[in-house]
Scaffold this motif. Structure first.
Motif, PDB file in Angstrom:
ATOM      1  N   LYS A 101      12.921  12.646   7.786  1.00  0.00           N
ATOM      2  CA  LYS A 101      12.639  11.752   8.886  1.00  0.00           C
ATOM      3  C   LYS A 101      11.326  11.039   8.551  1.00  0.00           C
ATOM      4  N   VAL A 102      11.269   9.755   8.840  1.00  0.00           N
ATOM      5  CA  VAL A 102      10.030   9.015   8.573  1.00  0.00           C
ATOM      6  C   VAL A 102       9.564   8.384   9.874  1.00  0.00           C
ATOM      7  N   ILE A 103       8.288   8.526  10.174  1.00  0.00           N
ATOM      8  CA  ILE A 103       7.719   7.873  11.359  1.00  0.00           C
ATOM      9  C   ILE A 103       6.540   7.017  10.899  1.00  0.00           C
ATOM     10  N   VAL A 104       6.654   5.708  11.104  1.00  0.00           N
ATOM     11  CA  VAL A 104       5.536   4.820  10.753  1.00  0.00           C
ATOM     12  C   VAL A 104       4.780   4.515  12.033  1.00  0.00           C
ATOM     13  N   GLU A 105       3.584   5.068  12.145  1.00  0.00           N
ATOM     14  CA  GLU A 105       2.808   4.862  13.378  1.00  0.00           C
ATOM     15  C   GLU A 105       1.970   3.594  13.312  1.00  0.00           C
ATOM     16  N   ASP A 106       1.592   3.200  12.102  1.00  0.00           N
ATOM     17  CA  ASP A 106       0.715   2.026  11.961  1.00  0.00           C
ATOM     18  C   ASP A 106       1.442   0.952  11.158  1.00  0.00           C
ATOM     19  N   GLU A 107       2.163   0.115  11.891  1.00  0.00           N
ATOM     20  CA  GLU A 107       2.955  -0.902  11.190  1.00  0.00           C
ATOM     21  C   GLU A 107       2.102  -2.074  10.707  1.00  0.00           C
ATOM     22  N   VAL A 108       0.873  -2.156  11.201  1.00  0.00           N
ATOM     23  CA  VAL A 108      -0.017  -3.229  10.728  1.00  0.00           C
ATOM     24  C   VAL A 108      -0.441  -2.924   9.290  1.00  0.00           C
ATOM     25  N   ASN A 109      -0.859  -1.689   9.070  1.00  0.00           N
ATOM     26  CA  ASN A 109      -1.321  -1.330   7.729  1.00  0.00           C
ATOM     27  C   ASN A 109      -0.193  -0.853   6.827  1.00  0.00           C
ATOM     28  N   CYS A 110       0.990  -0.695   7.389  1.00  0.00           N
ATOM     29  CA  CYS A 110       2.150  -0.348   6.582  1.00  0.00           C
ATOM     30  C   CYS A 110       3.307  -1.241   7.025  1.00  0.00           C
ATOM     31  N   GLU A 123      -1.194  -2.605   3.633  1.00  0.00           N
ATOM     32  CA  GLU A 123      -2.041  -3.783   3.837  1.00  0.00           C
ATOM     33  C   GLU A 123      -3.216  -3.732   2.857  1.00  0.00           C
ATOM     34  N   ARG A 124      -3.476  -4.850   2.175  1.00  0.00           N
ATOM     35  CA  ARG A 124      -4.389  -4.781   1.051  1.00  0.00           C
ATOM     36  C   ARG A 124      -5.847  -4.545   1.448  1.00  0.00           C
ATOM     37  N   GLY A 125      -6.267  -5.139   2.554  1.00  0.00           N
ATOM     38  CA  GLY A 125      -7.667  -4.988   2.971  1.00  0.00           C
ATOM     39  C   GLY A 125      -7.981  -3.544   3.297  1.00  0.00           C
ATOM     40  N   ASN A 126      -7.117  -2.930   4.113  1.00  0.00           N
ATOM     41  CA  ASN A 126      -7.318  -1.541   4.504  1.00  0.00           C
ATOM     42  C   ASN A 126      -7.313  -0.636   3.281  1.00  0.00           C
ATOM     43  N   ASN A 127      -6.356  -0.910   2.396  1.00  0.00           N
ATOM     44  CA  ASN A 127      -6.225  -0.113   1.183  1.00  0.00           C
ATOM     45  C   ASN A 127      -7.490  -0.197   0.344  1.00  0.00           C
ATOM     46  N   ARG A 128      -8.015  -1.414   0.237  1.00  0.00           N
ATOM     47  CA  ARG A 128      -9.181  -1.633  -0.614  1.00  0.00           C
ATOM     48  C   ARG A 128     -10.398  -0.896  -0.063  1.00  0.00           C
ATOM     49  N   VAL A 129     -10.578  -1.006   1.254  1.00  0.00           N
ATOM     50  CA  VAL A 129     -11.739  -0.379   1.871  1.00  0.00           C
ATOM     51  C   VAL A 129     -11.670   1.136   1.696  1.00  0.00           C
ATOM     52  N   LEU A 135      10.546  17.423  -1.358  1.00  0.00           N
ATOM     53  CA  LEU A 135      10.886  17.490   0.069  1.00  0.00           C
ATOM     54  C   LEU A 135      10.672  18.883   0.651  1.00  0.00           C
ATOM     55  N   SER A 136      10.841  19.889  -0.182  1.00  0.00           N
ATOM     56  CA  SER A 136      10.706  21.250   0.348  1.00  0.00           C
ATOM     57  C   SER A 136       9.273  21.549   0.773  1.00  0.00           C
ATOM     58  N   LYS A 137       8.322  20.757   0.236  1.00  0.00           N
ATOM     59  CA  LYS A 137       6.916  21.015   0.582  1.00  0.00           C
ATOM     60  C   LYS A 137       6.469  20.177   1.774  1.00  0.00           C
ATOM     61  N   VAL A 138       7.349  19.283   2.227  1.00  0.00           N
ATOM     62  CA  VAL A 138       7.007  18.445   3.369  1.00  0.00           C
ATOM     63  C   VAL A 138       7.444  19.175   4.636  1.00  0.00           C
ATOM     64  N   ARG A 139       6.444  19.584   5.430  1.00  0.00           N
ATOM     65  CA  ARG A 139       6.769  20.386   6.611  1.00  0.00           C
ATOM     66  C   ARG A 139       7.674  19.631   7.574  1.00  0.00           C
ATOM     67  N   GLU A 140       8.707  20.312   7.979  1.00  0.00           N
ATOM     68  CA  GLU A 140       9.730  19.755   8.878  1.00  0.00           C
ATOM     69  C   GLU A 140      10.372  18.507   8.288  1.00  0.00           C
ATOM     70  N   GLN A 141      10.230  18.369   6.968  1.00  0.00           N
ATOM     71  CA  GLN A 141      10.829  17.241   6.248  1.00  0.00           C
ATOM     72  C   GLN A 141      10.560  15.903   6.961  1.00  0.00           C
ATOM     73  N   THR A 142       9.363  15.805   7.524  1.00  0.00           N
ATOM     74  CA  THR A 142       9.014  14.592   8.259  1.00  0.00           C
ATOM     75  C   THR A 142       7.787  13.940   7.626  1.00  0.00           C
ATOM     76  N   ILE A 143       7.946  12.665   7.326  1.00  0.00           N
ATOM     77  CA  ILE A 143       6.836  11.886   6.761  1.00  0.00           C
ATOM     78  C   ILE A 143       6.270  11.033   7.892  1.00  0.00           C
ATOM     79  N   VAL A 144       4.958  11.143   8.101  1.00  0.00           N
ATOM     80  CA  VAL A 144       4.325  10.324   9.126  1.00  0.00           C
ATOM     81  C   VAL A 144       3.303   9.418   8.446  1.00  0.00           C
ATOM     82  N   VAL A 145       3.422   8.121   8.717  1.00  0.00           N
ATOM     83  CA  VAL A 145       2.437   7.170   8.188  1.00  0.00           C
ATOM     84  C   VAL A 145       1.493   6.855   9.331  1.00  0.00           C
ATOM     85  N   ARG A 146       0.272   7.321   9.216  1.00  0.00           N
ATOM     86  CA  ARG A 146      -0.663   7.166  10.334  1.00  0.00           C
ATOM     87  C   ARG A 146      -2.091   7.048   9.811  1.00  0.00           C
ATOM     88  N   ARG A 147      -2.984   6.709  10.773  1.00  0.00           N
ATOM     89  CA  ARG A 147      -4.403   6.744  10.431  1.00  0.00           C
ATOM     90  C   ARG A 147      -4.853   8.199  10.384  1.00  0.00           C
TER      91      ARG A 147
END
Lengths: 798, 341
Positions: free
Chosen positions: A212-221, A347-353, A276-288
């Motif tokens: 399962k993937v949850i993208v919480e920050d769609e501006v930076n991702c 997002e390139r700016g966030n990544n760079r900083v 995947l076995s090391k990802v708890r609850e097989q859930t990827i969260v993209v967040r700050r």
């Protein structure tokens, strides 16, 4: 960026020597830094050891007969313990060149002739990820039974030219093999052919069953794509893949990791593979990150994160820095069974900083901060799946995750052909423009003078007419630019006023034997402290650089003196007998209000030490310089603490209302603090005041016709009376007829009494219109004596 | 009597020849012509001469006196001349003796190169302008189309005073200041110190100098840029020197070009200095990006312009072959004395 020729040639045709290719790329805007062959040797072939006997005169050397595919077998003496008859080996023939400049010649080894050399891995500089056995003890024993005489490069996957590009900041699309292949095709007039991307989804179930993937920050991702691979079989990558990776400067690890790197290099999309076995609850969260959250990256370093940083997390905690580096925990290991492939756009700016503030720079972060095209992320992920199938290292689970809430609209740029021509100054016709644009995959439509262009998504740099102008011009050829003269109004060139004035001052000082110096505008605050300034002196308050190179360059100077003292000290300590130096540079005084720029005050510094240097030589220089601007300063004892208390002077103009500067001998304490070994003299002059007070050259008066009369007097005064002041008073008292006063003797002696001195002046009188009478002179002398006595207590010497 | 006068005359003239200095000459004159002199005494003894003979004797004596006086005068001149020669000879000095501790003075090499560049560009109608070295981020970056967090900022490692104030990384902010305050036509060169966070070594310095040019007017083209730089190249290195444009990227220009000049050392034949290419990379340039014009309040539909910039240290290095960049800022007098100007 490095790209092997073979890899490029999979997608386009570069059928020319590297040098010619480099020239054509450079002249169309792709900087080629150089090229290098992956083989660091020449003339090394497969040999078959037919016989191997002990050397008659040695207990460790062998004498071998080697078949190298030629008519005659070679006799070669070899010292490796593992050489034996029946082995396939790497044989450097006569004339071969090996890494480190070694040249193979035939010779005698302990009396036995040898016509070549059997090589070890290090002798050929073959990396162990390309040929696993080459790092072993002794010479390389090839596992394959290859025809003798075959070039060993074929076995190792070496011998390709690798081109090194320096991709400009506006062309992130060229940071990949596909990118430069596409650009090369355009430049060389060839076709760019993408591989056909197809694969079977053999895995069971579907994506959602595994992850399962949850993208919480769609501006930076802005986009996140993922796929799951099951039944993963970790193992080495095939030779061709290892060869390409090696050429591009990436070490082969295992098939799954290699695929992510290969896809990044080929498509420009950084990828990540999670176990995947090391990802708890097989859930990827993209967040700050949470403020203060800790994360250990793949390189084993632990970072403390701030709330601005984008992380990849599972249900529990952050496991990777988005687009920068993965975490240790979910790393691919030998028994990894299921994998989640991530291909995202960050997002390139966030990544760079984030990357900068943590001090991490990776292939991935470098690409994201330059800009990765979100549009093609899924294509890159598909390419990875295709490779998984090709390498037969897992089953692709049907269905992908793709979060791309705001796909970019088609980019349309309109341009006027006429304006393009005017801009580039080259008369390119419309058909040619359209041809060039088409070769860049830019579809055009012409309506009158207007070109409507559809820009491919990966060309993030093309935003307007000016960008199209450049595309057209660079592919048409910069050599076509004519050399034309500007039309329009003619303009009178001129110099900046202050700059001309300063140049005049410098030239005058050069004429007096001074050398101009240049010193850094930033200094160490400690140097200013060494000047022993009084508390509250404005020069102690400096403009501070937030990120200096070091303490010595950490604040903007508020005075030129420390820099000059350092220059003097350097010369003294290098044994240079004397120096006469000067510099005009600004000093930087902090602004009164926040958010304003500091005040930059140009200042003149004159300094000397060594032969003939003393206070009065410097004073002569200063007075001479001022005289050139029609100025005679008022000189009085005084000045800053860094001068000798008894040898310093203030210079003022216009009755003291204009402070021009100060001069003196450097105080011995300060001299010592600056490690100066000789007495030094420094004058500081406010060059702006000098410029503002300068007087024009007056109209010429007739030269005098009448005789001058001179009278000498000797006045006895207290030691404390400044001779200059007394002299000025005499000149004033003498009135209009006085042409000048000269001090010709200073005498101190017992007869005068203690604390007294005698000053002998010569006063010259002259009238422009008559011969002076005795009475006129006597009357003037009386006034002089009266003034001297009244104002200075100076009486005529008995 | 006549014999006596003749005898005195001849003897005196003979004696005259032996006189070596003016003193001896004077003695002789006194002895013969003085009040008690031999010749004078004949006139004195005129009383004993018969009266009819007196005019004759007088005439003889006067003639003799004249002869002797003339001869003495001649000798005097001769001797004075000899004595002067002797004196001048005695005054001779060894002109090869050295002069100690002279200091000829010179401008700094940076200034020398800048002066040369100014002469060239002011001669071409450019006005030299200046601006602050501690500068707002706004002028240094934003108006140059380098927004915050733009990767182009990496290429220019910047010293910051605070979030909005930097040590200028190029002289371009001066251009921005001019563009925001003046109306075209604009034709300026800005120059001065710029700062980048590079440790000082043989080829880097955190402080260095740039010179940039900017032209904005109607109908300015890339050809005008080339024409201007071709002229510049010829003025700098002489006839036969030309420019080569290569596509490049700068955020503030579009199209952009790196500009090579014919190698002045080998005139394009190829040498060590140009690494056998015949070209020396000297300038960055291009057409001012319309975005920059618009941000500075200039109508990019009506006006276009070009800009170029060069590192002054690089030119100094090409000209003087300075082996180590640190030499330029440590002010060792032995280095400074190398220059004259």
């Amino acid at each position: 960026m490095k790209a092997p020729m073979k890899w490029l040639n999979e997608y386009t045709k570069i059928n020319m020597p590297a040098e010619e290719y480099a020239r054509r790329m450079i002249m169309t805007g792709t900087a080629v830094e150089g090229w290098e062959n992956t083989a660091k040797f020449t003339n090394v072939v497969v040999g078959y050891v037919k016989t191997c006997e002990m050397h008659p005169d040695s207990d460790h050397l062998h004498v071998c007969t080697v078949d190298v595919g030629a008519e005659n077998d070679l006799q070669i003496v070899c010292g490796a313990p593992n050489v034996h008859a029946g082995a396939y080996v790497c044989c450097a023939l006569e004339g071969a060149e090996l890494p480190g400049g070694v040249k193979i010649k035939h010779g005698k080894i302990r009396g036995v002739e040898s016509f070549g050399m059997l090589c070890s891995g290090p002798e050929l500089d073959v990396p162990s990820d390309l040929y696993p056995h080459c790092g072993e003890e002794g010479i390389i024993l090839l596992k394959e039974e290859v025809k003798p005489g075959t070039d060993v490069c074929e076995i190792f996957g070496l011998g390709d030219d690798v081109i090194e590009y320096e991709i400009l900041a506006n062309r992130p699309d060229c940071l990949s093999v596909w990118g430069v292949a596409r650009e090369s095709a355009t430049v060389l007039g060839e076709h760019f052919v993408m591989p056909e991307i197809a694969y079977n989804e053999k895995g069971k179930g579907k994506f959602d069953d595994y992850a399962k993937v949850i993208v919480e920050d769609e501006v930076n991702c802005p986009r996140y794509c993922a796929r799951v691979i099951t039944n993963v079989k970790i193992g080495p990558s095939p030779k061709w893949m290892r060869e390409y990776l090696h050429g591009a400067g990436v070490r082969s690890i295992n098939n799954i990791v290699d695929i992510t790197n290969f896809v990044m290099l080929e498509t420009g999309h950084p990828m990540h593979a999670f176990d995947l076995s090391k990802v708890r609850e097989q859930t990827i969260v993209v967040r700050r990150a949470h403020e203060g959250e800790e994360l250990t990256t793949l390189d084993g370093k632990t970072h403390k994160l701030t709330g601005e940083m984008l992380v990849i997390a599972d249900k529990e905690k952050a496991t990777g820095l988005a687009g920068i580096m993965g975490g240790e925990e979910s790393e691919i290991v030998n028994d990894t069974a299921s994998v989640l492939f991530e291909c995202a756009a960050f997002e390139r700016g966030n990544n760079r900083v984030t990357a900068r503030s943590l001090g991490i720079r990776t292939e991935s972060s470098g690409r994201f901060e330059k800009g990765v095209c979100a549009e093609t992320a899924m294509q890159a992920l598909d390419r990875a799946c295709m490779l998984v199938e090709m390498l037969n290292c897992g089953d692709i689970v049907p269905g992908a995750y793709d979060n791309y809430p705001n796909p970019k609209e088609k980019k349309i740029v309109k341009a006027s052909c006429e304006r393009i021509r005017r801009r580039i100054g080259v008369n390119v016709d419309v058909e040619k423009m359209e041809d060039i644009l088409l070769s860049l995959n830019i579809e055009t439509e012409l309506d009158g003078d207007t070109l409507t262009c559809e820009i491919p998504a990966y060309r993030v740099d093309i935003e307007g007419e000016a960008d199209l102008s450049e595309e057209i011009l660079r592919l048409y050829g910069y050599d076509a630019i004519p050399s034309t003269l500007m039309n329009g109004v003619t303009m009178a060139g001129k110099r900046h006023e202050a700059q001309s004035f300063n140049a005049g001052v410098k030239r005058a000082l050069v004429g007096m034997g001074y050398f101009e110096t240049q010193s850094f505008s930033f200094v160490s605050p400690k140097w200013i402290e060494k000047l022993n300034l009084s508390e509250g002196d404005p020069r102690l308050n400096t403009v501070v650089i937030r990120n200096p190179l070091g303490e010595d360059t950490s604040v903007m100077r508020t005075t030129l003196v420390p820099s000059m003292l350092n220059s003097l000290s350097l010369n003294m300590n290098r044994g240079n007998a004397d120096a006469k130096l000067m510099e005009i540079s600004p000093v930087f005084m902090p602004a009164e209000n926040d958010g304003e720029l500091p005040k930059e005050v140009p200042t003149l510094l004159i300094a000397m030490y060594g032969n003939g240097a003393d206070f009065f030589t410097l004073k002569e220089t200063v007075l001479c310089l001022l005289e050139r601007y029609g100025l005679k300063p008022y000189v009085s004892a005084g000045g800053d603490n860094y001068y000798h208390p008894g040898r310093k002077a203030l210079l003022t103009l216009r009755g003291g209302s204009v402070k021009l500067g100060q001069m003196g001998e450097i105080h011995p304490d300060v001299a010592e603090a600056f490690d100066m070994t000789a007495r030094a003299y420094v004058a500081e002059i406010d060059i702006t005041a000098l410029k503002n007070c300068q007087l024009p050259i007056p109209a010429v008066k007739p030269l005098p016709k009448y005789q001058a009369v001179s009278r000498d007097i000797a006045l006895v005064a207290d030691e404390a009376v400044p001779a200059g002041d007394l002299m000025a008073a005499i000149e004033k008292a003498a009135g209009k007829l006085c042409e000048g006063v000269k001090l010709f003797d200073v005498y101190r002696g017992e007869r005068l009494g203690e604390g007294k001195k005698s000053l002998a002046f010569s006063i010259i009188f002259r009238s422009p219109d008559h011969t002076l009478t005795e009475q006129e002179i006597t009357s003037a002398m009386d006034k002089i004596l009266k003034t001297s006595e009244k104002n200075f207590g100076a009486v005529i010497r008995a | 009597m006549r014999e006596k006068v003749l005898e005195i005359t001849n003897r005196t003239l003979e004696e005259l020849k032996t006189c070596q200095d003016s003193q001896a000459l004077e003695q002789l004159r006194v002895r013969v012509l003085g009040k008690k002199g031999e010749l004078t005494s004949i006139l004195r003894g005129m009383g004993q001469v018969e009266p009819e003979m007196r005019p004759k004797v007088g005439q003889w004596v006067n003639e003799a006196r004249e002869t002797i006086e003339n001869a003495i005068s001649e000798s005097q001149k001769e001797i004075a001349k000899r004595e002067k020669e002797k004196r001048l000879q005695a005054e001779a000095i060894d002109v090869t003796l050295p002069v100690n501790d002279r200091s000829a003075g010179s401008l700094h090499p940076m200034t020398l190169v800048l002066e040369e560049l100014f002469d060239i560009f002011t001669g071409m109608g450019f006005e030299a302008v200046e601006g602050p070295e501690v500068e707002f981020d706004h002028y240094n970056f934003e108006l140059m189309n380098i927004p915050k967090n733009h990767p182009a900022r990496d290429a220019q490692d910047t010293f910051y005073i605070d979030d909005n104030i930097v040590l200028r990384t190029h002289t371009s902010p001066v251009q921005a200041r001019i563009m925001t305050t003046r109306k075209p036509p604009i034709r300026i060169v800005s120059f001065g110190r710029v700062y980048r966070a590079d440790e000082a070594d043989a080829t880097h310095s955190p402080v260095f100098h740039q010179l940039e040019g900017l032209v904005i007017d109607e109908n300015i083209s890339m050809g005008d840029l080339k024409g201007t730089l071709d002229t510049f190249a010829r003025r700098l290195y002489g006839d036969g020197v030309t420019t080569r444009f290569r596509p490049s990227f700068f955020p503030f220009t579009e199209p952009s070009a790196e500009v090579d000049l014919t190698c002045a050392a080998c005139r394009g034949k190829g040498c060590r200095i140009c690494k056998d290419t015949g070209w020396i990379e000297v300038l960055g340039s291009g057409m001012v990006n319309p975005k920059v014009l618009e941000m500075c309040g200039i109508d990019s539909k009506k006006y276009s312009g070009f800009a170029f910039g060069m590192g002054v240290e690089r030119l100094a290095n090409l000209k003087y072959n300075v082996p180590d960049m640190r030499y330029l800022y440590e002010n060792d007098i032995r280095f400074l004395k190398h220059f004259r100007g």
